[in-house]
Enzyme design. Structure first.
Site, PDB file in Angstrom:
ATOM      1  N   ARG A  71      37.497  32.018  42.523  1.00  0.00           N
ATOM      2  CA  ARG A  71      38.633  30.829  43.006  1.00  0.00           C
ATOM      3  C   ARG A  71      38.865  30.813  44.333  1.00  0.00           C
ATOM      4  O   ARG A  71      38.894  31.903  44.826  1.00  0.00           O
ATOM      5  CB  ARG A  71      39.921  31.059  42.126  1.00  0.00           C
ATOM      6  CG  ARG A  71      39.978  30.293  40.839  1.00  0.00           C
ATOM      7  CD  ARG A  71      40.979  31.175  40.006  1.00  0.00           C
ATOM      8  NE  ARG A  71      40.656  32.431  39.230  1.00  0.00           N
ATOM      9  CZ  ARG A  71      41.005  32.710  38.158  1.00  0.00           C
ATOM     10  NH1 ARG A  71      41.484  31.849  37.418  1.00  0.00           N
ATOM     11  NH2 ARG A  71      40.367  33.832  37.456  1.00  0.00           N
TER      12      ARG A  71
ATOM     13  N   SER B  26      37.853  41.644  41.940  1.00  0.00           N
ATOM     14  CA  SER B  26      38.385  42.416  40.677  1.00  0.00           C
ATOM     15  C   SER B  26      37.416  43.534  40.142  1.00  0.00           C
ATOM     16  O   SER B  26      36.800  43.443  39.050  1.00  0.00           O
ATOM     17  CB  SER B  26      38.545  41.631  39.456  1.00  0.00           C
ATOM     18  OG  SER B  26      39.238  40.353  40.390  1.00  0.00           O
TER      19      SER B  26
ATOM     20  N   ASP C 207      42.562  42.418  41.424  1.00  0.00           N
ATOM     21  CA  ASP C 207      43.266  41.613  40.798  1.00  0.00           C
ATOM     22  C   ASP C 207      44.443  42.028  40.068  1.00  0.00           C
ATOM     23  O   ASP C 207      45.517  41.083  39.795  1.00  0.00           O
ATOM     24  CB  ASP C 207      42.380  40.890  39.597  1.00  0.00           C
ATOM     25  CG  ASP C 207      41.723  41.465  38.832  1.00  0.00           C
ATOM     26  OD1 ASP C 207      41.095  40.883  37.999  1.00  0.00           O
ATOM     27  OD2 ASP C 207      41.806  42.830  38.857  1.00  0.00           O
TER      28      ASP C 207
END
Ligand code: 0WK
Ligand code: 0WK
Ligand code: BGC
Ligand code: BGC
Length: 943
Positions: A541, A605, A659
């Site tokens: 993203r 992450s 994350d």
């Protein structure tokens, strides 16, 4: 004058055909088709009322679900004991289906004995009645030398209205016919039977199924005729059942397939729906019955009442001088003196009249021939009305089935039993004729149940046995997923030990406890525009975050999601980061900010060892990523190099965060009490604010200046300034990487063979064991492994192991969320399995749902146990008796699974009762968090 009288007397005498006299007298009982169609329509309305959850309670016709979901399908087999209770005869039977010597292929062998039920037991204590039943059962075993030691599956035909919640559980709603034993209404009669078997002792029975005699009759006839979808009893009592679409049976969950519904149509009219058809004789029969106002329809039809109706009509006609010249005998006045057997006898083709005379003379009457004709005709009218009413009821049921299956024409068989139908000479023919007249476009066949209903009851029990054994085997398979409180306490303790070990040792520890160099949560002063890049589990993203001082707490975000193709995930590091750089370029283009040289925060992450806020060395890939030349490298440098290679735009990557950390910061922006970040998504992980003094493996706490190379300038000053005490209070967010718990074997006692299979097939066997028990990437695979095993065991999909089922990754975790959603469970399951090319039946779907539930429940409980360890550690860190804290959460599993979050929260509460934990789902993902950290990092740089 006399002459005139005589003439007219003879004339009338001559005139009056005795049957006409009766026709007139009983015109109210002679129903013609319009009336029958009207009654049929009324009954259809009653059926709807009984089926719908809203109106069931008030409905007269109860439409009781039987939990029999299919008529025989040829797979039933076994030996059963059976009790046939409630009809005119109480029978004990042994039924052998399809196995055993000399039984013709597909045959059923039955051995039965009828036992009398002493009258007083019919109205005595219910437990005594059942003891008589079980003593008879024991007597039968003795007499037939059937082993008393062996556990016998028992089929229980109980012909009274019962509210069943399972095949072997049913509450008696009310007695009917001549039964009125005390203390059983509202009781689970299967349990009453079990208790009585225990009281009688000396035999081992497993009551697997209780069925109504209509259901057993349908199953008995369904054994030889697959079109048999309805059961009808016209005996002492009357009733009918049929296969209804499950979606119409509101009182039972699920809407797939069919379920047999016991209509209990005997009660039709108990709410006045038939008042305009009730005659005075019906009212008299009802008033004199032992359940006035109840079973109105039954009292117009069934064998227990027909004889009485005839007697009352004959009595009335005699009293008004229309029979026996008005003479009446005591016998005729006596209830029950004319039985239904008498009625049947009177209507015999040949000897009907003779029988009628005999019967009347036995009633101390001296009937004339006309009297005999008249009385025979009364019987005809009364029994004709009975068969007509049954025809009207049946027409309603068959019409409903036709509509349910939206067929223009319906071919169906009705299984029938009952003394009236079996022994009354004219009854069957009359019934068949009227049904076919009322339903011209239905091809209705009537199959007489030749051997009573116990064959059917045994077949239901065979199905129940198969279901029960399957359930036992499935429960056994799933038992290894059911974690006890003790086991969860152990997991909590092991997680705690893992956290402590990870903080201490520099060396490899299962739980890595990676410092994040994020020292505190946001204070709301952050502002400006930041680019947040978020490489998670499933996609990448890019996000533009704009903190506007002016807009209190108001943050603007624009984002775009990019997928990460598998070949990139498992290609070279260069390709991966080039792909990221390309996506960033596309996003900046899309935002028209190619030349903005924005400060960026990079949410990465995966486990990274950091020595500063803007460097992170990838320790090892997880979650299906396996890009080469990345592990052991600084991911920020790799991204910077990729951006340089792209040479399209520039970025100032000021921070790299996990994350979990990004999520904690995002949520802390809303709730300052948020000091823990939890991801339950493709992967699983948690971070939390740990006391720097406890992070022994880094130099941080030693406060010796020259060592502070790692910490960004700002912090160093801070640390120096702070007094020892203050330093004590210094906290840093630690990324636990709890996904690694168990990599050292500490979870081997709860890891199942299915988990081992999933781990072996993963790209990182032996690694991330806790993650592989709890996160979205793996739950679907665990379910698939269990389904494979159950199918190989013949417990699922009829044992067909299809290619689909053998395909890794075919059962995505999102299916679990869909399958476990309470609303549309079974339907959902079937269509998902359909999409996967798995042809399943109703029972299969139920098992699939159970497997999904067991796997996701364990995952949530394990995360709850882990979270309990984290919050209790923080509470003890701060020497608090009670801790209030918030956890920022993200991840598809937590957010989308219908039960995961609830089970996780409940487990945390149960295992860390001295902590009040609020779980705050993060709205916009970790991007905002990354931007906040970047803002803090940049601010420090400027100072
Ligand atoms: C025979 C069946 C039994 C049922 C009976 C009804 O085996 O289950 O209850 O028919 O007919 P009845 O004996 O009441 O006339
Ligand atoms: C959304 C967060 C992202 C995180 C993801 C985890 O913005 O950083 O990695 O949740 O959830 P998943 O996509 O694995 O279900
Ligand atoms: C009972 C039904 C039974 C029928 C036929 C009625 O009185 O309520 O459960 O099926 O008799 O035996
Ligand atoms: C990674 C963690 C990450 C988690 C959730 C795990 O596989 O090791 O770094 O936080 O997934 O995305």
């Amino acid at each position: 004058m006399l002459a005139v009288h005589l003439v007219s007397f003879f004339f009338t005498k001559l005139q009056e055909d005795p049957t006409k006299k009766v026709d007139r007298f009983l015109h109210a009982m002679r129903l013609h088709d319009d009336q029958l169609n009207d009654i049929s329509a009324r009954f259809q309305a009653e059926m709807k009322k009984g089926l719908s959850a809203e109106s069931n309670a008030a409905a007269a016709v109860k439409m009781l679900p039987t939990h029999v979901r299919s008529t025989p399908d040829g797979s039933e087999k076994g030996q059963f004991m059976a009790l046939d209770f409630g009809g005119s005869k109480f029978k004990v039977l042994q039924v052998k289906v399809r196995e055993g010597m000399g039984i013709r292929k597909g045959g059923v062998e039955m051995d039965e004995k009828t036992y009398r039920i002493p009258k007083e037991l019919l109205t005595g204590r219910g437990t005594e009645l059942f003891d008589h039943v079980t003593e008879s059962l024991k007597d039968f075993l003795h007499e037939r030398n059937i082993s008393l030691e062996k556990k016998h599956p028992l089929a229980f035909t109980f012909s009274f209205p019962c509210e069943q919640t399972a095949l072997n559980r049913g509450l008696l709603l009310s007695w009917s016919k001549n039964f009125r034993a005390r203390g059983l209404q509202g009781k689970d009669v299967v349990q009453v039977l079990r208790d009585s078997i225990d009281r009688t002792g000396g035999m081992d029975m497993e009551v697997l199924a209780m069925v109504n005699d209509t259901v057993a009759t349908m199953m008995t006839c369904g054994f030889d005729d697959q079109y048999c979808q309805a059961g009808l009893i016209i005996g002492t009592g009357t009733n009918a059942c049929y296969m209804e679409e499950l979606r119409h049976v509101d009182l039972v969950e699920g809407d797939e397939g069919r379920m047999c519904v016991n209509t209990e149509w005997g009660a039709f009219g108990d709410d006045g729906a038939l008042d305009d058809f009730i005659t005075e004789f019906d009212r008299d029969v009802d008033a004199a019955s032992n359940n006035p106002g109840k079973q109105i329809f039954e009292k117009m039809i069934s064998g227990m009442y027909l004889g009485e109706l005839v007697r009352l009509v004959v009595l009335k006609m005699a009293k008004v001088g229309k029979l026996f010249d008005g003479r009446v005998s005591d016998a005729l006045r006596t209830k029950g003196k004319i039985t239904t057997a008498h009625v049947a006898a009177m209507e015999e083709y040949k000897n009907g009249l003779k029988n009628t005379r005999t019967i009347l003379e036995e009633l101390d009457l001296s009937p004339s021939d006309d009297d005999c004709i008249a009385v025979q005709h009364i019987s005809t009218i009364v029994s004709f009305r009975s068969s007509n009413l049954v025809a009207a009821g049946l027409a309603a049921i068959l019409t409903r089935i036709k509509h349910n299956r939206n067929r223009r024409a319906l071919r169906i068989t009705v299984g029938v039993d009952g003394t009236v139908y079996k022994t009354h000479p004219q009854y069957p023919k009359r019934l068949h004729k009227v049904v076919r007249r009322l339903l011209p476009d239905c091809h209705v066949r009537f199959a007489l149940s030749d051997s009573g209903s116990s064959k059917g009851a045994a077949l239901v029990t065979a199905v129940a046995q198969r279901l029960a054994s399957r359930k036992r085997q499935v429960d056994e398979t799933l038992s290894s997923f059911k974690l006890s409180q003790e086991q969860l306490q152990l997991v909590k303790a092991r997680m705690r030990a893992g956290l402590e070990a990870g903080l201490k040792s520099k060396g490899p520890s299962a739980i890595k406890m990676l410092p994040s160099f994020v020292y505190h949560t946001p204070d709301g002063t952050e502002n400006g525009k930041y680019l947040a890049l978020d490489l998670g589990g499933t996609n990448f993203r890019a996000m533009l975050v704009n903190f506007k001082k002016s807009l209190q707490q108001n943050v603007r975000l624009y984002h775009k999601i990019y997928t990460i193709p598998l070949e990139i995930m498992q290609g070279t590091g260069e390709e991966l980061f080039d792909h990221l750089a390309q996506c960033i370029g596309d996003f900046l283009d899309y935002m028209g900010m190619k030349n903005a040289r924005l400060p960026a925060g990079f949410t990465f992450s995966f486990p990274c060892e950091q020595t500063a806020i803007d460097t992170g060395t990838l320790v090892s890939w997880t979650k299906g990523f396996k890009a080469t030349n990345c592990e052991g490298h600084d991911v920020v440098s790799m991204l910077r190099e990729a951006i340089k290679r792209r040479n399209e735009f520039e970025l100032d990557i000021a921070a790299v965060v996990n994350d979990t950390v990004g999520t904690m910061m995002s949520c802390a922006y809303e709730d300052p009490q948020c000091e823990i970040g939890l991801i339950a998504g493709t992967g699983t992980n948690v971070c939390y604010m740990e006391e720097v003094k406890n992070i022994e493996k880094t130099e941080l706490q030693k406060g010796k200046p020259e060592k502070f190379k790692g910490t960004p300038d700002g912090e160093q000053d801070e640390v120096e300034e702070l007094s020892q005490g203050a330093a004590e209070m210094l906290k840093m967010c630690v990324n636990t990487e709890w996904g690694g718990l168990g990599d050292d074997g500490s979870l081997d006692d709860i890891i199942t063979p299915y988990d081992t299979e999933v781990d072996q097939n993963s790209v990182n066997p032996g690694k991330q064991r806790f993650e592989k028990l709890t996160s979205g990437m793996y739950l679907g695979e665990i379910v698939r492994q269990v389904l494979l095993d159950l199918t190989r065991g013949g417990l699922l999909f009829r044992g067909h192991v299809t290619e689909t089922l053998k395909t890794p990754g075919i059962f995505q975790t999102k299916y679990l969320s869909q399958i476990e959603s309470d609303r549309l469970a079974l339907l959902q399951v079937r269509s998902i399995l359909q999409q996967l090319g798995l042809n399943s039946n109703c029972d299969d779907s139920i098992i699939v749902k159970e497997v999904c539930g067991a796997v996701s429940r364990r995952a949530a409980q394990l995360c709850g146990a882990g979270m309990a360890a984290v919050v209790d550690k923080i509470r003890e860190n701060r020497g608090l008796d009670h801790l209030n804290i918030t956890v920022g959460v993200d991840g598809a599993l937590y957010k989308l699974h219908p039960h995961f979050s609830g089970v996780l929260q409940k487990t945390t509460k149960a295992l860390a009762p001295r902590c009040d934990v609020t779980f705050l789902p993060s709205e916009e993902g970790s991007g905002k968090g990354a931007a906040l950290i970047t803002a803090v990092a940049r601010k420090k740089k400027e100072i």
